[in-house]
Scaffold this motif. Structure first.
Motif, short mmCIF file in Angstrom:
data_model
loop_
_atom_site.label_atom_id
_atom_site.label_comp_id
_atom_site.label_asym_id
_atom_site.label_seq_id
_atom_site.Cartn_x
_atom_site.Cartn_y
_atom_site.Cartn_z
N PRO A 243 0.83 -1.21 0.00
CA PRO A 243 0.00 0.00 0.00
C PRO A 243 0.86 1.26 0.00
O PRO A 243 1.83 1.35 0.74
N ILE A 244 0.52 2.18 -0.87
CA ILE A 244 1.21 3.47 -0.94
C ILE A 244 0.19 4.53 -0.52
O ILE A 244 -0.90 4.61 -1.06
N SER A 245 0.57 5.33 0.42
CA SER A 245 -0.31 6.33 1.00
C SER A 245 -0.50 7.53 0.07
O SER A 245 0.36 7.85 -0.74
N ALA A 246 -1.60 8.22 0.26
CA ALA A 246 -1.83 9.49 -0.44
C ALA A 246 -1.10 10.63 0.27
O ALA A 246 -0.97 11.72 -0.29
N ASP A 247 -0.63 10.39 1.48
CA ASP A 247 0.11 11.40 2.23
C ASP A 247 1.43 11.69 1.52
O ASP A 247 2.21 10.77 1.26
N SER A 248 1.69 12.96 1.22
CA SER A 248 2.88 13.33 0.44
C SER A 248 4.18 12.93 1.14
O SER A 248 5.15 12.56 0.49
N ARG A 249 4.21 12.99 2.46
CA ARG A 249 5.43 12.61 3.19
C ARG A 249 5.73 11.12 3.00
O ARG A 249 6.89 10.74 2.76
N LEU A 250 4.70 10.30 3.07
CA LEU A 250 4.90 8.87 2.91
C LEU A 250 5.18 8.51 1.45
O LEU A 250 5.91 7.56 1.17
N GLN A 251 4.62 9.27 0.53
CA GLN A 251 4.95 9.05 -0.89
C GLN A 251 6.42 9.38 -1.13
O GLN A 251 7.11 8.66 -1.85
#
Length: 191
Positions: free
Chosen positions: A75-83
């Motif tokens: 899973p890849i988050s929509a949160d820019s930091r986690l991307q």
């Protein structure tokens, strides 16, 4: 995906099948692989009765019986930091920064970072990073990299530590994984 791989996409109306409702990987059989390959030559809009429709129904019957695994899903988050973190780890999968170091890098406390990762991915950061590394390892091993090279690229101290993680997660050693992949590839190239 390896450079020599091929992707086939099968669109299935969720109202028509009993397939899982969450993202997962199906461990397909040779029959399913051949059905997908055969159906790929037909136009996507076909009559509800006829040979294409019958093949499609056989495919659905087979797919609902397949074993599933979530080990191939990251899973890849929509949160820019986690991307940004995911992109950085794809560039440097051997980065062994601790969760505290990564949290500081993104101006968060360790606990906030840990909660964000669980909220956005459904797994702990350690589990998520291991899944990312496993997917990279499978891609590189399939492309021909040695177990030693892959283990060092992923930041493992020794190849045996990597082999232990791989076997614990995949249920088989990298050598057995490669042997099974080679067998599948050989089956695909038969006339």
């Amino acid at each position: 995906m390896a450079d020599f791989g091929r992707i086939y996409t099968v669109f299935i109306d969720p109202q028509v099948s009993m397939l899982p409702r969450t993202c997962c990987t199906l461990m397909i059989t040779s029959l399913v692989r051949e059905l997908i390959h055969r159906l790929s030559v037909f136009p996507p809009l076909y009559p509800l009765e006829g040979p294409t429709s019958r093949l499609g129904r056989v495919l659905l019957d087979e797919l609902v019986q397949m074993s599933t695994t979530d080990e191939m899903y990251l899973p890849i988050s929509a949160d820019s930091r986690l991307q940004h973190l995911a992109a950085a780890l794809l560039q440097n999968p051997g980065d062994r920064s601790t969760i505290g170091e990564l949290a500081a890098r993104y101006a968060m406390s360790e606990s906030t970072f840990a909660r964000l990762v669980v909220k956005e991915t459904g797994m702990t950061f350690g589990r998520w990073r291991q899944r990312l590394q496993l997917l990279i390892a499978m891609q590189r091993l399939t492309a021909g990299s040695s177990v030693q090279t892959v283990s060092l690229d992923l930041g493992y101290e020794t190849p045996s530590a990597f082999i232990t993680m791989f076997k614990k997660t995949m249920g088989k050693s990298p050598r057995r994984f490669l042997a099974e992949r080679a067998r599948l590839i050989n089956l695909e190239t038969l006339p």
